[in-house]
Design an enzyme around this catalytic site. Structure first.
Site, short mmCIF file in Angstrom:
data_model
loop_
_atom_site.label_atom_id
_atom_site.label_comp_id
_atom_site.label_asym_id
_atom_site.label_seq_id
_atom_site.Cartn_x
_atom_site.Cartn_y
_atom_site.Cartn_z
N ASN A 21 0.84 -1.20 0.00
CA ASN A 21 0.00 0.00 0.00
C ASN A 21 0.87 1.25 0.00
OD1 ASN A 21 -0.47 -1.35 2.84
ND2 ASN A 21 -0.98 0.74 3.28
N ASP A 22 0.69 2.17 0.89
CA ASP A 22 1.26 3.53 0.77
C ASP A 22 2.73 3.62 0.36
OD1 ASP A 22 -1.04 3.54 2.29
OD2 ASP A 22 -0.18 4.64 3.97
N SER A 54 3.22 3.69 7.98
CA SER A 54 3.76 4.69 7.06
C SER A 54 4.59 5.77 7.75
CB SER A 54 2.61 5.36 6.30
OG SER A 54 2.14 4.44 5.35
N GLU A 92 -5.08 10.73 7.27
CA GLU A 92 -3.88 9.90 7.22
C GLU A 92 -2.83 10.57 6.33
OE1 GLU A 92 -5.66 5.44 7.69
OE2 GLU A 92 -5.65 6.15 5.66
N TRP A 103 -9.01 1.95 -0.49
CA TRP A 103 -9.30 0.97 0.56
C TRP A 103 -10.66 0.31 0.38
CZ3 TRP A 103 -5.73 -1.40 2.90
CH2 TRP A 103 -4.55 -0.77 3.27
#
Ligand code: FRU
Length: 539
Positions: free
Chosen positions: A63-64, A121, A246, A341
């Site tokens: 992900n990120d 992250s 976020e 998401w």
């Protein structure tokens, strides 16, 4: 032709290449990752879905983007990574290196979870002045600042299970040592307390950290990246709020064509994106080393719309900028996670899951009183442009002749053109294949909306949320002209309108490559100018 409504609407048909192999529809199965993946599955998804020019890990879940920094000719990209499965799991930092942010070499995992928690992250900075004291024998320390997410704490029903920690590298980001006295910021009693993004602020001569905390951003400062002082917070009731904030990023940027500097604060939110699920909003203001204050004009913009988004498509999330870009370059360089998401865990790839957006350059423009953070693909991408079709102005006849002679792989291309003399009509850009999958995007100049419709783009049933709606970016008035830039890869479209003022990024999973392209409208008098279609060659 007259009787055929579809053909009647088509102004041009670009049959660029017709790929004769057809691919069967794959059953969508969330849990397939836990079953054996056959060789056929793998080769099919490699050829049909592995992107041509977007970073994906060789295998498993990503992900990120995290910890991006530049040093000695190398762009580093770390990323949220679960090496043991193709769905989200205990987070590590994966790592990849590139000379140009376009072609990437995956590296060994950089950070592993430990007894303090999973590695969530965060960011990385080059500590040139050795403010940490971690530098040894003249080696410049790279310092990663990340969140520990303590699973046990979460299971035990605590709220203070996220803390901030640091690690350093003395070999340009290849191997890392965690600081022995982690965490460097303990949890003040906030459940969602994560994703530290650190910059060096010249005017206050301090490191500044932006940290997501519930529905706010908290700012901290430090002289050594170890001892942090809380400075202020921003965001109470401002912008999109119906989700968790976020992955913030705060940085100064010059307004194009002026010498004035403003500060941009990027804030990702999930859910509550403009078209559902996750997305990244931004705020423009001033920062004095302590407090971020919204610019007055930007506050007015926020009175007209709930939030301003860096990308109105559904698949650009948690994006942040690179640190340590040399002053001689001076660009603000951004990359985002190309998923959402709402369905990231369900997309129909099994060997790996997720890719990044193309790296983008951000610029701040001010039109009269309105700010706009534009993004465009980095110029390095165009070093790979190979075959191209260039036409100054087009009529149907000469374009068809031109296309008969050329073969361009659209699923690996950049398509640019300008539309002139527009009316209050709909202008559609359609990508399609021979098995009936169609991706529709364009401008509805009656309702003043850009749209992407992926409802019939191939496999869509793997998640109810994937193609339930048509994504829209609302603009204030109808347009007389429009410049369009589309990056098409095997499973993604990134469209940049008017030099990246409005951007829409979306995924799709066709059953065969989208190999044909048309522009269509009921309006028969508009003009297409400066058409340039380039195929990339990465070999
Ligand atoms: C954003 C995010 C971050 C978190 C990470 C966990 O997508 O939820 O807030 O640090 O993913 O993988």
């Amino acid at each position: 032709m007259k009787n055929n409504r579809f053909h009647n609407l088509i102004l041009m048909v670009f049959i660029i290449s017709i790929i004769s192999v057809t691919f069967g529809c794959k059953n969508s199965d969330k849990h397939k990752g836990e079953e054996a993946i056959t060789n056929t599955d793998i080769s099919k998804e490699e050829s049909l879905y592995r992107p041509n020019f977007h970073f994906t890990p060789k295998a498993n879940w990503m992900n990120d983007p995290n910890g991006m920094f530049y040093l000695n000719g190398a762009y580093h990209l770390y990323f949220q990574y679960y090496p043991d499965g193709n769905v989200w799991g205990p987070m590590h930092w994966g790592h990849a290196i590139s000379k140009d942010m376009i072609t990437w070499e995956e590296q060994p995992i950089a950070l592993y979870p430990d007894e303090l928690g999973m590695i969530f992250s965060g960011s990385a900075v080059v500590d040139k002045n050795n403010t940490t004291g971690f530098g040894k024998d003249g080696n410049v320390p790279i310092v990663a600042i990340y969140t520990y997410h303590n699973m046990q704490g979460e299971k035990d029903g605590k709220i203070d299970f996220q803390t901030q920690a640091i690690a350093y590298s003395l070999d340009e980001g290849m191997t890392w040592t965690k600081y022995e006295a982690n965490p460097v910021i303990s949890n003040p009693g906030i459940k969602d307390f994560r994703d530290p993004k650190v910059i060096w602020d010249d005017s206050s001569s301090k490191w500044i950290m932006s940290l997501a905390a519930g529905k706010k951003i908290m700012f901290y400062s430090s002289l050594n990246l170890i001892d942090w002082t809380f400075e202020s917070e921003f965001g109470n009731g401002i912008g999109a709020q119906n989700g968790v904030w976020e992955c913030p990023d705060l940085f100064p940027i010059t307004i194009e064509g002026t010498e004035d500097t403003k500060w941009v604060l990027l804030v990702s939110i999930n859910p509550d994106g403009p078209n559902g699920g996750s997305a990244t909003q931004y705020f423009i203001g001033d920062f004095d080393g302590k407090t971020f204050v919204l610019d007055e004009s930007f506050s007015k913009q926020l009175q007209q719309q709930k939030a301003v988004w860096i990308d109105y498509g559904r698949d650009n999330y948690a994006g942040v900028t690179w640190s340590n870009i040399p002053e001689s370059d001076g660009r603000k360089l951004f990359i985002g996670w190309m998923s959402n998401w709402d369905y990231a865990r369900d997309v129909p790839t099994y060997t790996w899951r997720s890719s990044m957006t193309v790296a983008r350059e951000l610029k701040l423009k001010k039109h009269f009183t309105n700010f706009c953070l534009q993004s465009l693909p980095v110029k390095e991408l165009f070093d790979y442009a190979d075959k191209s079709i260039v036409e100054d102005s087009l009529s149907i006849n000469n374009f068809n002749e031109l296309l008969n002679m050329s073969k361009i792989n659209l699923a690996n291309s950049n398509i640019q053109f300008e539309l002139k003399n527009l009316k209050e009509e709909i202008y559609k850009f359609l990508f399609f294949n021979e098995v009936g999958d169609t991706l529709k995007l364009g401008l509805d100049n009656k309702t003043n909306e850009f749209f992407i419709n992926r409802k019939k783009s191939g496999e869509v049933n793997f998640s109810e949320k994937f193609a339930d709606t048509i994504s829209i970016a609302k603009i204030t008035n109808s347009l007389n002209e429009l410049s369009v830039q589309i990056l098409l890869d095997k499973t993604s479209v990134e469209v940049f309108y008017n030099e990246g003022e409005i951007v829409m990024t979306e995924l799709f999973f066709p059953r065969a490559p989208l190999s044909m392209f048309t522009i269509s409208s009921i309006d028969k008098t508009f003009k297409i100018e400066n058409m340039n279609i380039q195929e990339f060659n990465f070999n």
